[in-house]
Design a protein around this motif. Structure first.
Motif, mmCIF file in Angstrom:
data_model
loop_
_atom_site.group_PDB
_atom_site.id
_atom_site.type_symbol
_atom_site.label_atom_id
_atom_site.label_comp_id
_atom_site.label_asym_id
_atom_site.label_seq_id
_atom_site.Cartn_x
_atom_site.Cartn_y
_atom_site.Cartn_z
ATOM 1 N N ALA A 229 0.834 -1.207 0.000
ATOM 2 C CA ALA A 229 0.000 0.000 0.000
ATOM 3 C C ALA A 229 0.865 1.253 0.000
ATOM 4 N N THR A 230 2.030 1.161 0.604
ATOM 5 C CA THR A 230 3.019 2.231 0.571
ATOM 6 C C THR A 230 4.293 1.664 -0.048
ATOM 7 N N GLY A 231 5.299 2.488 -0.193
ATOM 8 C CA GLY A 231 6.504 2.064 -0.916
ATOM 9 C C GLY A 231 7.524 1.336 -0.076
ATOM 10 N N GLU A 232 7.089 0.604 0.966
ATOM 11 C CA GLU A 232 8.060 -0.068 1.819
ATOM 12 C C GLU A 232 8.742 -1.207 1.062
ATOM 13 N N PRO A 260 -6.339 -2.992 -4.313
ATOM 14 C CA PRO A 260 -6.824 -1.627 -4.516
ATOM 15 C C PRO A 260 -8.321 -1.509 -4.250
ATOM 16 N N VAL A 261 -8.672 -0.619 -3.306
ATOM 17 C CA VAL A 261 -10.078 -0.434 -2.944
ATOM 18 C C VAL A 261 -10.515 1.023 -3.085
ATOM 19 N N ALA A 262 -9.584 1.894 -3.494
ATOM 20 C CA ALA A 262 -9.929 3.307 -3.602
ATOM 21 C C ALA A 262 -9.037 3.987 -4.628
ATOM 22 N N ASP A 263 -9.601 4.969 -5.299
ATOM 23 C CA ASP A 263 -8.829 5.780 -6.255
ATOM 24 C C ASP A 263 -8.267 6.978 -5.497
ATOM 25 N N PRO A 268 -1.452 2.846 -4.595
ATOM 26 C CA PRO A 268 -1.247 2.327 -5.951
ATOM 27 C C PRO A 268 -2.533 2.424 -6.751
ATOM 28 N N SER A 269 -2.415 2.632 -8.049
ATOM 29 C CA SER A 269 -3.590 2.841 -8.883
ATOM 30 C C SER A 269 -4.459 1.588 -8.934
ATOM 31 N N ILE A 270 -5.741 1.803 -9.193
ATOM 32 C CA ILE A 270 -6.685 0.695 -9.316
ATOM 33 C C ILE A 270 -6.206 -0.244 -10.421
ATOM 34 N N GLY A 271 -6.242 -1.532 -10.145
ATOM 35 C CA GLY A 271 -5.804 -2.512 -11.140
ATOM 36 C C GLY A 271 -4.365 -2.963 -10.965
ATOM 37 N N THR A 272 -3.648 -2.409 -9.974
ATOM 38 C CA THR A 272 -2.251 -2.806 -9.747
ATOM 39 C C THR A 272 -2.127 -3.509 -8.404
ATOM 40 N N ALA A 273 -2.764 -4.647 -8.296
ATOM 41 C CA ALA A 273 -2.697 -5.422 -7.055
ATOM 42 C C ALA A 273 -1.296 -5.992 -6.866
#
Length: 424
Positions: A229-232, A260-263, A268-273
């Protein structure tokens, strides 16, 4: 009872609970007593498989998906436009007992969004467990999610009714939590963990002196981190996990790839799980730290901040330390045996036991069950034959990957042939 409304609540709150993966019951043994209902043994549940092949499960729900917080990564955040629902305490009790009697479940995993305040929410969760234990005489497994910010007194009471307690740390770093959940404080996650650890130690100490001392959270506590969810880096994640294992004696740390649950620009953008393979590599690293004697700095450090997605972390470590190999399978220590790629701890014990009676050769190792497609490049046995042949780490990695791919293709072709013959 309005069964249609209960069914609707169940659909909403069971779906919301699916994001929490920290729901294994391993470690707890609660025997049936006084003609009660059920028992909790040491096997894992929530669609886990036991050693004899049984699949066991639990009722996994939220008490409510109403929440006063607006965490960017959470589907139940207050700003999200979703259907809301809440169970009463009695409804959860009735569902658990009815599902258990129908053999649908073997226990309960109960979490909740935070409504009103942490103490109110935690008190409601405890009431469910207390009713099940004292009024329904339910001896099955109960896992309660500890609410961040709940008081020490409530945490103490919760452990008297639950087999396991857990507080999800959610984001591995303080900086990430501050970015995505500015309303939450990192210390609110830490305090319940401290309380549970302290109470476990106190009750265990008293149990040794007074036999009728009640058991407290016999399956210990666990936590979960959201990955990606973050850049860790993987290093950030595993160093945090190592801290919780050492500081709070966690039974398990779970790693859940961000969905991804929110824009939101912070996410990360929607669609980039997050790829499932990243979760898998983190669990493999976790296993090496807990059971194989590896030090965290050997696997992840400033020079190696992320795990190799192509190969497992033990093989990755071995390729970076080729100067330690080859190892003589008949002579090397238990510690070094466990560090050979393709050799698990069961195989280590078999090798140590077998080599008391004779020198082991390749055929013996194959029967023991080690993965020779990887291990043969790092060992010698009752032979001077050694597969590495002065290959560089990169060449050796590519060779192993190529052979693994070829072996998989052969297996797949065999399966397709069998399917074709069966169809005919």
């Amino acid at each position: 009872m309005n069964y249609e409304r209960i069914k609707e609540k169940l659909e909403i709150l069971a779906d919301a609970a699916k994001y929490d993966v920290s729901c294994s019951s391993s470690g707890s043994k609660r025997a049936n007593k006084n003609g009660g209902l059920g028992n909790s043994n040491g096997t894992g549940i929530c669609h886990s498989y036991t050693e004899d092949g049984r699949c066991v499960s639990l009722l996994k729900i939220l008490l409510t998906n109403h929440c006063i917080f607006d965490c960017a990564y959470c589907v139940t955040r207050k700003s999200n436009d979703i259907k809301r629902a809440a169970f009463t305490v009695q409804e959860v009790v009735d569902l658990t007992i009815n599902f258990y009697r129908r053999n649908y479940i073997e226990g309960l995993f109960l979490s909740s969004g935070i409504f009103k305040n942490p103490d109110t929410t935690m008190e409601r969760l405890i009431r469910v467990a207390k009713k099940l234990r004292e009024e329904e005489n339910f001896n099955g497994y109960i896992h309660l999610k500890s609410i961040p910010g709940a008081s020490d007194e409530l945490m103490k009471e919760a452990g008297l009714y639950a087999d396991r307690l857990s507080v999800n740390i959610e984001i591995p770093t303080k900086e990430g939590l501050k970015l995505l959940a500015p309303d939450k404080d990192h210390k609110d996650f830490i305090q319940p963990m401290k309380a549970v650890k302290s109470n476990i130690e106190i009750y265990q100490s008293e149990k040794r002196l007074i036999k009728n001392t009640p058991i407290y959270a016999p399956a210990g506590q666990s936590t979960q981190m959201i990955v990606g969810a973050t850049g860790e880096s993987d290093k950030d994640i595993m160093y945090s996990a190592h801290f919780f294992y050492e500081k709070f004696k966690m039974k398990r740390v779970y790693y859940s790839g961000y969905i991804p649950v929110a824009d939101d620009k912070r996410l990360p953008s929607i669609g980039t799980a997050v790829p499932v393979i990243r979760e898998n590599r983190l669990y493999q690293t976790d296993w090496l730290l807990r059971f194989y004697g590896f030090n965290i700095k050997e696997l992840l450090n400033e020079d190696q901040p992320n795990l190799d997605m192509d190969i497992d972390p033990k093989l990755s470590w071995a390729l970076r330390n080729l100067h330690l190999f080859p190892l003589d399978i008949n002579r090397c220590s238990k510690e070094m045996l466990s560090r050979i790629p393709g050799v698990g701890m069961k195989s280590v014990r078999k090798i140590i036991n077998a080599r008391r009676y004779r020198k082991l050769n390749w055929e013996h190792l194959k029967k023991i069950g080690i993965a020779l497609n990887r291990s043969r490049y790092f060992i010698t046995c009752d032979s001077t034959y050694f597969e590495k042949k002065d290959l560089t780490p990169l060449q050796l990695k590519n060779k192993i990957l190529q052979e693994s791919s070829s072996k998989y293709s052969t297996h797949l072709n065999n399966q397709l042939t069998l399917f074709h013959d069966f169809s005919i």
